[in-house]
Design a protein around this motif. Sequence first.
Motif, PDB file in Angstrom:
ATOM      1  N   GLN A 174     -31.934 -24.561  -2.498  1.00 58.38           N
ATOM      2  CA  GLN A 174     -32.075 -23.124  -2.301  1.00 58.38           C
ATOM      3  C   GLN A 174     -30.771 -22.373  -2.478  1.00 58.38           C
ATOM      4  O   GLN A 174     -30.730 -21.172  -2.370  1.00 58.38           O
ATOM      5  N   LYS A 205     -41.622 -27.853   5.164  1.00 54.41           N
ATOM      6  CA  LYS A 205     -40.779 -26.953   5.951  1.00 54.41           C
ATOM      7  C   LYS A 205     -41.241 -25.512   5.738  1.00 54.41           C
ATOM      8  O   LYS A 205     -41.972 -25.227   4.790  1.00 54.41           O
ATOM      9  N   THR A 207     -39.748 -21.867   4.895  1.00 51.94           N
ATOM     10  CA  THR A 207     -38.546 -21.259   4.316  1.00 51.94           C
ATOM     11  C   THR A 207     -38.735 -19.750   4.265  1.00 51.94           C
ATOM     12  O   THR A 207     -39.742 -19.256   3.739  1.00 51.94           O
ATOM     13  N   GLN A 243     -34.474 -22.049   7.225  1.00 54.26           N
ATOM     14  CA  GLN A 243     -35.462 -23.114   7.122  1.00 54.26           C
ATOM     15  C   GLN A 243     -35.638 -23.771   8.487  1.00 54.26           C
ATOM     16  O   GLN A 243     -34.696 -23.885   9.260  1.00 54.26           O
ATOM     17  N   ASN A 263     -41.828 -19.035   2.149  1.00 49.39           N
ATOM     18  CA  ASN A 263     -42.282 -20.219   1.416  1.00 49.39           C
ATOM     19  C   ASN A 263     -42.436 -19.923  -0.079  1.00 49.39           C
ATOM     20  O   ASN A 263     -43.387 -20.343  -0.745  1.00 49.39           O
ATOM     21  N   LYS A 283     -45.365 -23.108   8.140  1.00 46.43           N
ATOM     22  CA  LYS A 283     -45.373 -23.729   6.820  1.00 46.43           C
ATOM     23  C   LYS A 283     -46.527 -23.248   5.954  1.00 46.43           C
ATOM     24  O   LYS A 283     -46.433 -23.247   4.734  1.00 46.43           O
TER      25      LYS A 283
END
Length: 289
Positions: A174, A205, A207, A243, A263, A283
């Motif tokens: 990322q 995860k 994000t 995250q 995400n 998630k």
Amino acid sequence: MSIGNSPEDDRPSAEEDQPSAEHDQHPVESDQPSVGRALQQARIEAGMTVDEVSTSTRVRIPIVHAIEQDDFTRSGGDVYARGHIRMIARAVGIDPGPLIAQFDGERGGRPTPTPAAPLFEAERIRPEPRRPNWTAAMVAAIVAVIGFVGFTLFSGADGGDKSSTVAEGPSPEQQPTPSKEPASEPADPKPEPSDSAIAAVPKDKVTVKLSVVEDKSWISAKSHNGKLLFDGTLRKGDSKTFQDDERIDLILGNAGAIELYVNGKQVDDDFESGQVERLSFTKGDPEAG
């Protein structure tokens, strides 16, 4: 021979002709008031109280009362009594000279000074020592603490601004790719996520990426266990990526200035400028993007 009294018996005797010695020695009362009485009358005529005389002369109130009753024993000796008489007479507006002379005459002359200064000083009114103003000290301490806390928060916010280009807890994939464009050209404040970037978001995860597209906004981000990931102010053009394994909790101070990706998908919410929003993402969010 005469039976009656003789002529000599009609003459007054020597004792009757002479006035009695006891009568001659009887003192003649004087109309002159005593020293204490004179001071008291002068004080009353001057319209002063004993407290005011004490404050003016620095002679204690009990001593002033005693002197007005012609009791000079509390003055510490005749020498200091004369000093008290002089100060009180001046305070009530009369000449102290005649009173001093009257006082000396009643005691057989001017007294010899005696080493009783400590006693005299003890009878004088002494100003009380100034006590510390604890209230002012406490107020000053509270103001100092508040100022320190405010300065710390302000410095922390500025510090957050300076380091806003560093993401909190992002995965390696990322991290933004260094731009090959010249440094003089400003970066596009509204980057569009590519398909590869969306695909690179890990599925196990959550994000969250924030980008400030206008003005500035205060941001707070926490993980699912309450750990603080970021708390500070982002300005226009700044971005942050967070995250966590389960959930990201956000507080946006100016939600209308934020462009939000969860995400890998943009969240299209009609946030207004100045609006404060509390958001949580997992998630599986967003359901539609």
